[in-house]
Design a protein around this motif. Structure first.
Motif, PDB file in Angstrom:
ATOM      1  N   GLY A  18      37.180  10.204  84.931  1.00  0.00           N
ATOM      2  CA  GLY A  18      38.377   9.592  85.109  1.00  0.00           C
ATOM      3  C   GLY A  18      38.918   9.526  83.661  1.00  0.00           C
ATOM      4  O   GLY A  18      40.156   9.699  83.540  1.00  0.00           O
ATOM      5  N   SER A  19      38.252   8.862  82.874  1.00  0.00           N
ATOM      6  CA  SER A  19      38.949   8.533  81.698  1.00  0.00           C
ATOM      7  C   SER A  19      38.368   9.195  80.348  1.00  0.00           C
ATOM      8  O   SER A  19      38.696   8.637  79.217  1.00  0.00           O
ATOM      9  N   GLY A  20      37.085  10.187  80.602  1.00  0.00           N
ATOM     10  CA  GLY A  20      36.626  10.637  79.260  1.00  0.00           C
ATOM     11  C   GLY A  20      35.664   9.923  78.527  1.00  0.00           C
ATOM     12  O   GLY A  20      35.324   8.915  78.864  1.00  0.00           O
ATOM     13  N   GLU A  21      35.051  10.624  77.695  1.00  0.00           N
ATOM     14  CA  GLU A  21      33.710  10.216  76.879  1.00  0.00           C
ATOM     15  C   GLU A  21      34.342   9.424  75.722  1.00  0.00           C
ATOM     16  O   GLU A  21      35.100   9.753  75.066  1.00  0.00           O
ATOM     17  N   GLY A  40      34.917   1.154  74.853  1.00  0.00           N
ATOM     18  CA  GLY A  40      35.935   2.197  74.758  1.00  0.00           C
ATOM     19  C   GLY A  40      36.627   2.392  75.935  1.00  0.00           C
ATOM     20  O   GLY A  40      37.399   3.398  75.860  1.00  0.00           O
ATOM     21  N   TYR A  41      36.731   1.339  76.784  1.00  0.00           N
ATOM     22  CA  TYR A  41      37.565   1.448  78.066  1.00  0.00           C
ATOM     23  C   TYR A  41      38.509   0.517  78.401  1.00  0.00           C
ATOM     24  O   TYR A  41      38.019  -0.753  78.229  1.00  0.00           O
ATOM     25  N   ASP A  42      39.548   0.755  78.261  1.00  0.00           N
ATOM     26  CA  ASP A  42      40.729  -0.201  78.469  1.00  0.00           C
ATOM     27  C   ASP A  42      41.199  -0.574  79.753  1.00  0.00           C
ATOM     28  O   ASP A  42      40.512  -0.069  80.669  1.00  0.00           O
ATOM     29  N   LEU A  44      43.642   0.270  81.522  1.00  0.00           N
ATOM     30  CA  LEU A  44      43.949   1.347  82.269  1.00  0.00           C
ATOM     31  C   LEU A  44      42.954   2.509  82.884  1.00  0.00           C
ATOM     32  O   LEU A  44      42.964   2.849  84.012  1.00  0.00           O
ATOM     33  N   ALA A  45      41.926   2.521  82.037  1.00  0.00           N
ATOM     34  CA  ALA A  45      40.797   3.208  82.362  1.00  0.00           C
ATOM     35  C   ALA A  45      40.079   2.338  83.541  1.00  0.00           C
ATOM     36  O   ALA A  45      39.508   3.367  84.383  1.00  0.00           O
ATOM     37  N   LEU A  47      41.371   0.601  85.834  1.00  0.00           N
ATOM     38  CA  LEU A  47      42.392   1.032  87.040  1.00  0.00           C
ATOM     39  C   LEU A  47      42.122   2.214  87.724  1.00  0.00           C
ATOM     40  O   LEU A  47      41.701   2.546  88.806  1.00  0.00           O
ATOM     41  N   GLU A  48      41.926   3.227  86.643  1.00  0.00           N
ATOM     42  CA  GLU A  48      41.528   4.715  87.110  1.00  0.00           C
ATOM     43  C   GLU A  48      40.217   4.752  87.922  1.00  0.00           C
ATOM     44  O   GLU A  48      39.997   5.264  88.837  1.00  0.00           O
ATOM     45  N   SER A  51      40.016   3.230  90.989  1.00  0.00           N
ATOM     46  CA  SER A  51      40.654   3.960  92.372  1.00  0.00           C
ATOM     47  C   SER A  51      39.479   4.901  92.619  1.00  0.00           C
ATOM     48  O   SER A  51      39.499   5.359  93.751  1.00  0.00           O
TER      49      SER A  51
ATOM     50  N   GLY B  64      36.934  12.348  73.366  1.00  0.00           N
ATOM     51  CA  GLY B  64      36.809  12.785  74.808  1.00  0.00           C
ATOM     52  C   GLY B  64      37.976  11.690  75.576  1.00  0.00           C
ATOM     53  O   GLY B  64      38.465  11.961  76.467  1.00  0.00           O
ATOM     54  N   TYR B 132      46.704   7.675  84.659  1.00  0.00           N
ATOM     55  CA  TYR B 132      47.287   8.202  83.293  1.00  0.00           C
ATOM     56  C   TYR B 132      48.688   8.869  83.615  1.00  0.00           C
ATOM     57  O   TYR B 132      49.506   9.179  82.539  1.00  0.00           O
TER      58      TYR B 132
END
Lengths: 86, 410
Positions: A18-21, A40-42, A44-45, A47-48, A51, B64, B132
Motif C-alpha cells: 500500500g505504501s511502498g518500501e 518510515g511510515y507516516d 497516511l501510510a 490509514l492506507e 484500510s 520506494g 493517497y
C-alpha cells in the motif's frame, strides 16, 4: 501466541503493497517495538494500511484504538484481538 | 524590490529526450518524440498520436515509499527537480529550509492515478480507494512533493492557467525571490496520457486527428488542423542573482527579465485578443525594445484562427518578418502546463549556444508574414534575448522575456 493469524510478515507485506518500501531496515522482527514514523511510515501510510487490513481480513478496526496504536507490535496485537473475538 | 532573478539549473523531461542535453540535441537535429500512443490502445479515439516519454523508470530514481503515492507527472517532476538541482550545483539539504520555495504550474492534476482509483471505486468499492488519492491527483501535488522531498519550506504554491501556467509560475517564483526568498524551483511537468486524460483532452476540440506523426501538428502551416498532446516539461532553479554569484553557481543561463500576462476579452466582443498586450507588458517590464529581441518562441496552437491571432500579435509588435520565430514544440507536442517551462529552458539553451532550433515539418502559410525558422537550426550570434509566448485555453496569455545575464562574477 498459538492463535496468531496476523503476523509481522503479513503487516510487512501490506505496508509495502500500500505504501511502498521505506529507506532503511523498515519492519523486521527487531523493529516491532519501533514507532511507525521511525521506520518510515507516516499517518497516511497507516490509514492506507488499516484500510487494507480491514478489507483483507474482513474487520472493522476501532478508530479510537488505532489512534493510540503507534508500533507494529501494538497493531499486530490489535488485529489479532479482533480476529479472535470475531 | 526589483532584484535580478536568474536561472541557474535546468531539469528537462521531454518525449524526445530525458535530461536537458539529450532533449536539446534532439531538438537541434529535429528529432520528434511524436508517434502513435502506446500507453493504451488509442484505436477507439479520434486522436491517436502523442508525444510519449519512453525509458523513464521511476523506481530507479525515487524512494520506494514515494512510488505508491505519486502519479506519473509527479514522478517525472521529482526526478526533473533532482536534475535541476544537480545542474545548479545546489544540495538543498545544505541550505536553510525557509530560503527555498516551489511554484509549479498544473493543468489538470494527476489523471492516471485518479483514473486507477476511480476504477477501484466503481469496480470494487470505496474501501479499495487508496488513501493517497487524497492528494495524488491534486493540482498542487508536484509543488508539495518537491517541497517535501527537498526540505523546501519557503513560499510555495501552484498556478493553474493551462498552457500559460509554465510562464505564470516562473513569474510568481520571481516575485517570491524579489520578496526575499533566495532560491525557487519553478516550471511545470505534465503527464495525462491515459484513457481518462485522453477523453478530457479530446473535449477541447483542439486535437489533431492526423495519423502521420510528421504532419499531424503543423502550426502556422496552411494544413494546420489541431495539436498533438505530449507529456513532460521542465523545472528551473531560479535564484537571486547576487546569491547565485556569491555561491559561484556553475551556470547562469540567463535573467528572467520581463513578464506580462493578460486575459482575452469575452468571445464575440469584437475586441482584440490579449496576446499583443502581454508581449508589450513583458517588454516594458524588461525595459527592452522590440528590436533587441533576437527570437520569439511561439505558443503555436496549430488552429488557423489561433495561429492568425498569434501572427498578428507578433507582427504588431515586431513588424512583418521583424524577428525570427520558432516553435520547436512540433517535436514534442503541446505539453500543457509543461510546455512553456520547456520553451523557457529551450530559449535559455538557444542563448547559451547561439542557435535557434527549428520548427519541424512546417511550410509557412503564405499569408503569415513572420520569419519562421523552419527546416534547419539557424545560427545567430550573439543570441542574447528571447521571448517565450504561451496561451492557455480559456483566455490566458502570457509572455516571458529572458536575456543574457550581464552581471559581474566574483
Amino acid at each position: 501466541m498459538s492463535n496468531t493469524r496476523f503476523t509481522v510478515d503479513d503487516l510487512k507485506r501490506i505496508l509495502s503493497e500500500g505504501s511502498g518500501e521505506p529507506e532503511g531496515v523498515g519492519l523486521r522482527e527487531d523493529t516491532v517495538d519501533t514507532e511507525f514514523t521511525e521506520i518510515g511510515y507516516d499517518s497516511l501510510a497507516l490509514l492506507e494500511t488499516n484500510s487494507r487490513i480491514e478489507r483483507e481480513y474482513g474487520l472493522r478496526l476501532d478508530e479510537e484504538l488505532l489512534e493510540t496504536t503507534t508500533t507494529p507490535r501494538a497493531l499486530i496485537r490489535l488485529v489479532n484481538d479482533q480476529l479472535t473475538s470475531a | 524590490m526589483t532584484a535580478t532573478v536568474v536561472v541557474t539549473g535546468l531539469g528537462v523531461a521531454a518525449p524526445n529526450g530525458l535530461g536537458a542535453e539529450d532533449y536539446w540535441n534532439a531538438v537541434l537535429r529535429g528529432v520528434s518524440g511524436i508517434d502513435r500512443l502506446t500507453r493504451f490502445d488509442p484505436t477507439p479515439y479520434p486522436a491517436t498520436l502523442a508525444g510519449e516519454i519512453t525509458g523513464f523508470d521511476a523506481s530507479a530514481s525515487l524512494p520506494g515509499r514515494l512510488l505508491p503515492q505519486t502519479d506519473r507527472m509527479t514522478q517525472l517532476a521529482l526526478v526533473g527537480a533532482d536534475c535541476a538541482f544537480a545542474d545548479a550545483g545546489v544540495r538543498p539539504a545544505e541550505l536553510p529550509e525557509y530560503d527555498m520555495g516551489v511554484v509549479t504550474a498544473s493543468s489538470s492534476g494527476g489523471f492516471e492515478f485518479g483514473q486507477n482509483e476511480l476504477r477501484n471505486l466503481w469496480a470494487k468499492g470505496n474501501e479499495y480507494v487508496s488513501a493517497y488519492q487524497s492528494f495524488a491527483w491534486f493540482y498542487a501535488v508536484n509543488s508539495g512533493q518537491i517541497s517535501i522531498r527537498n526540505g523546501m519550506r519557503g513560499p510555495s504554491g501552484v498556478v493553474v492557467s493551462d498552457q500559460a501556467g509554465g510562464l505564470d509560475a516562473v513569474a510568481q517564483a520571481r516575485r517570491q525571490i524579489r520578496k526575499g526568498t533566495p532560491l525557487m524551483m519553478s516550471g511545470g511537468i505534465d503527464a495525462s496520457l491515459c484513457p481518462w486524460g485522453w477523453a478530457a483532452l479530446i473535449t477541447s476540440g483542439r486535437l489533431s486527428t492526423g495519423v502521420d506523426p510528421a504532419t499531424a501538428y503543423l502550426p502556422f502551416d496552411g494544413r494546420a488542423a489541431g495539436h498533438v498532446p505530449g507529456e513532460g516539461g521542465a523545472l528551473l532553479v531560479l535564484e537571486d542573482a547576487e546569491a547565485a554569484l556569491t555561491r559561484a553557481a556553475p551556470h547562469i543561463y540567463g535573467e528572467v527579465a520581463g513578464y506580462g500576462a493578460t486575459f482575452d476579452p469575452a468571445p464575440g466582443s469584437g475586441r482584440e485578443p490579449g496576446l499583443r498586450a502581454a508581449i508589450e507588458r513583458a517588454l516594458e517590464d524588461a525595459g527592452t525594445r522590440p528590436a533587441e529581441v533576437d527570437v520569439v518562441f511561439a505558443d503555436a496552437a496549430a488552429l488557423p484562427e489561433l495561429d492568425r491571432v498569434e501572427v498578428e500579435a507578433i507582427t504588431a509588435v515586431f513588424g512583418p518578418r521583424g524577428v525570427p520565430v520558432t516553435a520547436p514544440k512540433t517535436t514534442t507536442g503541446r505539453l500543457y502546463s509543461g510546455a512553456a517551462a520547456l520553451d523557457l529552458a529551450t530559449a535559455l539553451l538557444a542563448m547559451r549556444d547561439d542557435v535557434i532550433p527549428p520548427t519541424t515539418g512546417v511550410r509557412l502559410a503564405e499569408d503569415y508574414d513572420i520569419d519562421l525558422v523552419t527546416g534547419a537550426p539557424r545560427l545567430l550570434a550573439p543570441l542574447r534575448t528571447a521571448l517565450v509566448l504561451a496561451r492557455g485555453q480559456g483566455g490566458f496569455n502570457s509572455a516571458v522575456l529572458v536575456r543574457e545575464f550581464r552581471g559581474h562574477r566574483g
